[in-house]
Design a protein around this motif. Structure first.
Motif, mmCIF file in Angstrom:
data_model
loop_
_atom_site.group_PDB
_atom_site.id
_atom_site.type_symbol
_atom_site.label_atom_id
_atom_site.label_comp_id
_atom_site.label_asym_id
_atom_site.label_seq_id
_atom_site.Cartn_x
_atom_site.Cartn_y
_atom_site.Cartn_z
ATOM 1 N N GLY A 8 27.807 39.698 38.025
ATOM 2 C CA GLY A 8 27.269 39.747 39.508
ATOM 3 C C GLY A 8 26.998 38.396 39.962
ATOM 4 O O GLY A 8 26.602 37.832 41.037
ATOM 5 N N GLU A 9 27.013 37.407 39.077
ATOM 6 C CA GLU A 9 26.773 35.898 39.519
ATOM 7 C C GLU A 9 28.105 35.230 40.263
ATOM 8 O O GLU A 9 29.027 35.787 40.075
ATOM 9 C CB GLU A 9 26.681 35.156 38.117
ATOM 10 N N PRO A 10 27.838 34.206 40.752
ATOM 11 C CA PRO A 10 28.766 33.476 41.711
ATOM 12 C C PRO A 10 29.609 33.077 40.473
ATOM 13 O O PRO A 10 29.389 32.508 39.528
ATOM 14 C CB PRO A 10 28.235 32.351 42.258
ATOM 15 N N LEU A 11 31.084 32.869 40.961
ATOM 16 C CA LEU A 11 32.172 32.335 39.905
ATOM 17 C C LEU A 11 31.813 30.871 39.640
ATOM 18 O O LEU A 11 31.436 30.589 38.399
ATOM 19 C CB LEU A 11 33.335 32.354 40.608
ATOM 20 N N PHE A 12 31.347 30.027 40.765
ATOM 21 C CA PHE A 12 31.003 28.687 40.336
ATOM 22 C C PHE A 12 29.669 28.422 40.239
ATOM 23 O O PHE A 12 28.678 28.118 41.213
ATOM 24 C CB PHE A 12 31.626 27.663 41.394
ATOM 25 N N ASN A 13 29.142 28.850 39.228
ATOM 26 C CA ASN A 13 27.491 28.590 38.727
ATOM 27 C C ASN A 13 27.189 27.570 37.960
ATOM 28 O O ASN A 13 26.189 27.564 37.418
ATOM 29 C CB ASN A 13 26.956 30.069 38.639
ATOM 30 N N GLY A 14 28.180 26.847 37.396
ATOM 31 C CA GLY A 14 27.839 25.910 36.275
ATOM 32 C C GLY A 14 28.392 26.353 35.101
ATOM 33 O O GLY A 14 28.355 25.482 34.080
ATOM 34 N N GLU A 15 28.798 27.364 34.685
ATOM 35 C CA GLU A 15 28.972 27.881 33.590
ATOM 36 C C GLU A 15 30.410 27.618 33.319
ATOM 37 O O GLU A 15 31.365 27.604 34.168
ATOM 38 C CB GLU A 15 28.703 29.551 33.488
ATOM 39 N N GLU A 16 30.982 27.503 31.982
ATOM 40 C CA GLU A 16 32.176 27.214 31.686
ATOM 41 C C GLU A 16 33.043 28.664 31.999
ATOM 42 O O GLU A 16 32.563 29.510 31.880
ATOM 43 C CB GLU A 16 32.394 27.174 29.984
ATOM 44 N N LEU A 17 34.045 28.445 32.425
ATOM 45 C CA LEU A 17 35.156 29.486 32.930
ATOM 46 C C LEU A 17 36.242 29.664 31.954
ATOM 47 O O LEU A 17 36.747 28.620 31.431
ATOM 48 C CB LEU A 17 35.636 29.058 34.485
ATOM 49 N N ASN A 18 36.693 30.712 31.894
ATOM 50 C CA ASN A 18 37.986 31.067 31.169
ATOM 51 C C ASN A 18 38.716 31.980 31.857
ATOM 52 O O ASN A 18 38.388 32.549 32.653
ATOM 53 C CB ASN A 18 37.489 31.956 29.817
ATOM 54 N N THR A 19 40.065 31.940 31.613
ATOM 55 C CA THR A 19 41.072 32.531 32.254
ATOM 56 C C THR A 19 41.127 33.841 31.352
ATOM 57 O O THR A 19 41.617 33.890 30.113
ATOM 58 C CB THR A 19 42.295 32.017 32.353
ATOM 59 N N HIS A 20 41.406 35.168 32.104
ATOM 60 C CA HIS A 20 41.263 36.274 31.144
ATOM 61 C C HIS A 20 42.638 37.094 31.616
ATOM 62 O O HIS A 20 42.849 37.233 32.832
ATOM 63 C CB HIS A 20 40.166 37.027 31.327
ATOM 64 N N HIS A 21 43.307 37.678 30.764
ATOM 65 C CA HIS A 21 44.265 38.570 31.221
ATOM 66 C C HIS A 21 43.855 39.943 31.336
ATOM 67 O O HIS A 21 43.096 40.610 30.388
ATOM 68 C CB HIS A 21 45.393 38.661 29.865
ATOM 69 N N ILE A 22 43.971 40.472 32.593
ATOM 70 C CA ILE A 22 43.632 41.956 32.733
ATOM 71 C C ILE A 22 44.160 43.022 31.838
ATOM 72 O O ILE A 22 43.669 43.780 31.428
ATOM 73 C CB ILE A 22 43.596 42.205 34.280
ATOM 74 N N VAL A 23 45.747 43.018 31.573
ATOM 75 C CA VAL A 23 46.304 43.648 30.886
ATOM 76 C C VAL A 23 46.619 42.744 29.679
ATOM 77 O O VAL A 23 47.353 41.566 30.050
ATOM 78 C CB VAL A 23 47.520 44.450 31.470
ATOM 79 N N PRO A 24 46.152 42.867 28.484
ATOM 80 C CA PRO A 24 46.402 42.012 27.538
ATOM 81 C C PRO A 24 47.978 41.798 27.174
ATOM 82 O O PRO A 24 48.712 42.646 27.336
ATOM 83 C CB PRO A 24 45.893 42.673 26.197
ATOM 84 N N VAL A 25 48.460 40.667 26.871
ATOM 85 C CA VAL A 25 49.752 40.254 26.561
ATOM 86 C C VAL A 25 50.235 41.180 25.318
ATOM 87 O O VAL A 25 51.500 41.730 25.442
ATOM 88 C CB VAL A 25 49.631 38.751 25.913
ATOM 89 N N ALA A 26 49.324 41.740 24.148
ATOM 90 C CA ALA A 26 49.658 42.189 23.324
ATOM 91 C C ALA A 26 49.953 43.822 23.940
ATOM 92 O O ALA A 26 50.680 44.580 23.193
ATOM 93 C CB ALA A 26 48.765 42.265 22.361
ATOM 94 N N GLN A 27 49.661 44.157 24.901
ATOM 95 C CA GLN A 27 50.124 45.499 25.379
ATOM 96 C C GLN A 27 50.832 45.321 26.805
ATOM 97 O O GLN A 27 50.976 46.192 27.457
ATOM 98 C CB GLN A 27 48.534 46.034 25.934
ATOM 99 N N GLY A 28 51.602 44.366 26.794
ATOM 100 C CA GLY A 28 52.513 43.969 27.678
ATOM 101 C C GLY A 28 52.400 43.415 28.988
ATOM 102 O O GLY A 28 53.160 43.348 29.950
ATOM 103 N N GLY A 29 51.027 42.788 28.980
ATOM 104 C CA GLY A 29 50.320 42.126 30.214
ATOM 105 C C GLY A 29 51.306 40.714 30.159
ATOM 106 O O GLY A 29 51.781 40.226 29.178
#
Length: 57
Positions: A8-29
């Motif tokens: 629920g926090e703002p995206l840009f709140n000073g924390e490190e950001l990571n890019t996440h696959h919604i459907v994992p690559v291992a599952q065909g994402g």
């Protein structure tokens, strides 16, 4: 303002950001923009730990 659904926090709140696959690559994402989202590092870890516990059931 963009917020992270997990915490629920703002995206840009000073924390490190990571890019996440919604459907994992291992599952065909893919690396398409529709399958990627930015998460805080801690939220990304939480999302992956949730996936692991779901797979163990």
């Amino acid at each position: 303002m963009n917020r992270i659904a997990i915490c629920g926090e703002p995206l840009f709140n000073g924390e490190e950001l990571n890019t996440h696959h919604i459907v994992p690559v291992a599952q065909g994402g893919r690396d398409d923009i529709e399958n990627l989202q930015h998460l805080h590092h801690a939220c990304h870890k939480q999302e992956h730990s949730k996936s692991k516990s779901t797979r163990l059931k």
